[in-house]
Design a protein around this motif. Structure first.
Motif, short mmCIF file in Angstrom:
data_model
loop_
_atom_site.label_atom_id
_atom_site.label_comp_id
_atom_site.label_asym_id
_atom_site.label_seq_id
_atom_site.Cartn_x
_atom_site.Cartn_y
_atom_site.Cartn_z
N SER A 106 11.20 4.60 13.24
CA SER A 106 12.64 4.70 13.46
C SER A 106 13.04 6.16 13.47
N THR A 107 13.86 6.54 14.43
CA THR A 107 14.37 7.91 14.50
C THR A 107 15.58 7.92 15.44
N GLY A 108 16.20 9.09 15.57
CA GLY A 108 17.31 9.20 16.51
C GLY A 108 18.61 9.66 15.89
N ALA A 119 18.09 10.90 4.08
CA ALA A 119 18.00 9.56 4.68
C ALA A 119 17.34 8.65 3.66
N TYR A 120 17.83 7.40 3.56
CA TYR A 120 17.36 6.47 2.53
C TYR A 120 16.99 5.13 3.17
N GLY A 121 16.06 4.45 2.54
CA GLY A 121 15.63 3.15 3.03
C GLY A 121 14.12 3.14 3.25
N PRO A 122 13.61 2.30 4.17
CA PRO A 122 14.36 1.30 4.93
C PRO A 122 14.43 -0.03 4.19
N VAL A 123 15.33 -0.88 4.67
CA VAL A 123 15.40 -2.28 4.27
C VAL A 123 15.23 -3.10 5.54
N PHE A 124 14.40 -4.15 5.46
CA PHE A 124 14.14 -5.00 6.62
C PHE A 124 14.83 -6.35 6.45
N GLY A 128 13.13 -8.58 11.20
CA GLY A 128 12.32 -7.37 11.32
C GLY A 128 13.10 -6.13 11.70
N ASN A 129 14.43 -6.19 11.72
CA ASN A 129 15.24 -5.00 11.93
C ASN A 129 15.23 -4.13 10.67
N ALA A 130 15.15 -2.82 10.87
CA ALA A 130 15.11 -1.88 9.74
C ALA A 130 16.45 -1.16 9.62
N TYR A 131 16.96 -1.06 8.39
CA TYR A 131 18.25 -0.42 8.12
C TYR A 131 18.01 0.85 7.30
N THR A 132 18.65 1.93 7.73
CA THR A 132 18.52 3.22 7.07
C THR A 132 19.91 3.77 6.81
N SER A 133 20.15 4.26 5.60
CA SER A 133 21.45 4.86 5.28
C SER A 133 21.33 6.38 5.32
N LEU A 134 22.33 7.03 5.89
CA LEU A 134 22.27 8.46 6.19
C LEU A 134 23.38 9.22 5.48
N ASN A 135 22.97 10.26 4.77
CA ASN A 135 23.92 11.12 4.06
C ASN A 135 24.80 11.88 5.05
N CYS A 136 26.04 12.18 4.62
CA CYS A 136 26.84 13.13 5.38
C CYS A 136 26.12 14.48 5.43
N SER A 137 26.42 15.24 6.44
CA SER A 137 25.84 16.58 6.55
C SER A 137 26.67 17.55 5.71
N MET A 138 26.05 18.12 4.68
CA MET A 138 26.74 19.06 3.80
C MET A 138 25.92 20.34 3.70
N GLY A 139 26.57 21.46 3.82
CA GLY A 139 25.87 22.72 3.74
C GLY A 139 25.72 23.39 5.09
N LYS A 140 25.10 24.57 5.08
CA LYS A 140 24.96 25.37 6.29
C LYS A 140 23.85 24.83 7.18
N ALA A 141 24.17 24.65 8.45
CA ALA A 141 23.18 24.15 9.42
C ALA A 141 22.32 25.29 9.96
N TRP A 142 21.20 24.92 10.54
CA TRP A 142 20.26 25.88 11.14
C TRP A 142 20.66 26.10 12.59
N ARG A 160 20.66 0.76 12.37
CA ARG A 160 19.67 -0.31 12.43
C ARG A 160 18.68 -0.01 13.54
N THR A 161 17.40 -0.24 13.28
CA THR A 161 16.36 -0.07 14.29
C THR A 161 15.71 -1.42 14.55
N THR A 162 15.70 -1.84 15.80
CA THR A 162 15.11 -3.13 16.16
C THR A 162 13.59 -3.05 16.08
N PRO A 163 12.91 -4.20 16.06
CA PRO A 163 11.44 -4.18 16.07
C PRO A 163 10.86 -3.45 17.28
N GLU A 164 11.65 -3.35 18.35
CA GLU A 164 11.19 -2.63 19.55
C GLU A 164 11.45 -1.13 19.45
N GLY A 165 12.10 -0.68 18.38
CA GLY A 165 12.33 0.74 18.17
C GLY A 165 13.66 1.26 18.65
#
Length: 470
Positions: A106-108, A119-124, A128-142, A160-165
């Motif tokens: 999973s990516t994107g 990034a935290y997780g995954p939970v299926f 077979g779908n995978a769920y990932t929780s994403l932090n807000c962006s805090m701090g200086k970016a590159w 959510r990421t499907t089994p097909e990606g």
């Protein structure tokens, strides 16, 4: 205060034993992700990017070279580790005990290089779908991140990421959704951490299109592929109770965990599905607590088709911040620990411990349910009627604001009109004259005793009312 604290500690050790794992020497074992393999082996993801698996001779290195693992899962014959930019599928194809296959599962989502882009997780789920929780962006970016420097995609979301990606945005409005887990029915829940738009630790029930208040995710909600339908700007400085009535698309938490009273930073989630091996709390959720280095308990019920419920103190005194939770086949609850350089109670910066039920039954509120007139408390042991005295409590709401954190607002004493203990001593029916939606209802129970003399372990309980019984 010391006597009460000592008494609670003694009761805790009577009911739940804390065991500390022997860990590989010379390794900063910052246990930030936990999973159990099909063979019942405990796998541990470390924040620094390694995965270790327990064997006959202790923990053995299974995988390395990943970027800040903050979640681990076992699914369909493989381990899945969540690192900053992707979820990685790890397999040992030649049977030598080490992963030789690292595949992107999973990516994107956006990664700008900012400090807080966890990034935290995954939970299926069952499909077979995978769920990932994403932090807000805090701090200086590159600056080398290109477009992601200006706006990293889907930050403050669950994707959510499907089994097909295929990556799909799922729901929004999170700040630092550190814990992600499932109840006994496979429903997915997320904890978040106090800060702007998040006045205290919440437990969210996630579903497609829901919005949970943090405004940093609004920009992506305006995208055509967003399932979240909300206004481009939200009010700032009202109460949560008002927001529930006036803010388009706002979904309140199923449960608020009052600040300090129930900890300061919620983390990992696990459901007790041990069939009674972990005590009298089958199918309830247990939540990690970072700052106070403990574990809390949550009972959920559906009212008006939505989840809400009560939270209870459970266990404290761990050696370090609780970050990740899982359960073993024997029913014990494992706690992965790392303070990650932040403050937490305890005498170590990292580690791994487990909670084991001693088989002694505590007197506790096993569950707390809303009724049309108030609440029903169900106890784990029959209560001696002679120990029932005056109950007291209050209700309060929280601010819905961009300012960091938030105090309890509009607090009023509960108008307790009656409290009736059943003949068997197992249930207490309490009538309340001023139930309020959008408010936490806090009770301080008397010094109850069971009929066999066992004292009540925890007196404080907190129920979040989002809807009333009809």
């Amino acid at each position: 205060m010391f006597i009460a604290t000592a008494a609670l500690a003694q009761q805790q050790s009577d009911y739940y034993r804390i065991e500390t794992y022997d860990l590989p020497k010379g390794v900063n074992f910052e246990a930030s992700g936990l999973a159990v393999t099909a063979e019942g082996k405990l796998a541990v993801g470390l924040r620094k990017g390694e995965v270790w698996v327990e064997g006959k001779k202790g923990f053995q290195l299974f995988a390395s070279g990943l970027h800040e693992i903050l979640g681990l899962a076992w699914h369909d014959g493989a381990l899945y580790a969540t690192q900053r930019a992707e979820v990685t599928k790890l397999r040992d194809t030649d049977g030598d005990g080490k992963a030789d296959e690292y595949l992107t599962a999973s990516t994107g989502w956006g990664v700008s290089g900012a400090y807080h882009e966890y990034a935290y997780g995954p939970v299926f789920d069952a499909e077979g779908n995978a769920y990932t929780s994403l932090n807000c962006s805090m701090g200086k970016a590159w600056k080398g991140a290109g477009d992601e420097e200006k706006h990293p995609l889907w930050r403050g979301w669950v994707v959510r990421t499907t089994p097909e990606g295929k990556l799909e945005p799922w729901c929004a409005g999170f700040r630092s959704p550190c814990g992600i887990g499932q109840d006994a029915d496979g429903e997915i829940f997320v904890t978040d951490q106090q800060g702007n738009w998040i006045p205290t630790t919440p437990l969210f029930h996630i579903r497609k299109g829901a919005y949970f208040s943090h405004a940093d995710s609004i920009a992506d909600a305006m995208r055509p592929d967003s399932p979240v339908k909300i206004a481009a700007k939200q009010p700032d400085g009202i109460t949560v109770a008002e927001a529930m009535k006036t803010v388009q698309g706002y979904t309140p938490p199923a449960v608020w965990l009052p600040y300090v009273k129930m900890g300061q930073s919620g983390t990992g989630i696990v459901c007790d599905k041990s069939g009674g091996k972990f005590g009298p709390f089958e199918k309830q959720l247990f939540l990690g607590e970072f700052v106070l280095s403990g574990v809390n308990r949550v009972f959920l019920e559906k009212v008006g088709g939505e989840y809400q419920g009560a939270c209870f103190p459970f266990v404290d005194g761990l050696q370090c911040a609780a970050l990740a939770l899982t359960t073993l086949p024997d029913g014990s609850l494992v706690v992965g620990e790392s303070n990650r350089g932040w403050n937490s109670k305890g005498n170590r910066p990292f580690g791994l411990q487990k909670l084991v039920w001693t088989k002694k039954m505590p007197l506790e509120v096993q569950k707390m349910e809303l009724t049309k007139s108030g609440f029903r408390f169900t106890f784990t042991l029959p209560v001696d009627k002679a120990s029932l005295s005056t109950l007291s409590g209050q209700s309060y709401t929280y601010p819905f604001q961009s300012k960091y954190g938030g105090e309890e607002l509009d607090a009023k004493p509960l108008q307790i009109t009656s409290a009736t203990l059943s003949n068997d001593g197992l249930t207490l029916e309490v009538s309340i004259g001023n139930l309020r939606t959008g408010y936490v209802h806090e009770f301080e129970l008397p010094n109850l005793k069971a009929k066999d003399g066992t004292p009540l372990w925890h007196r404080m309980v907190y129920y979040t009312v989002n809807k009333l019984k009809e």
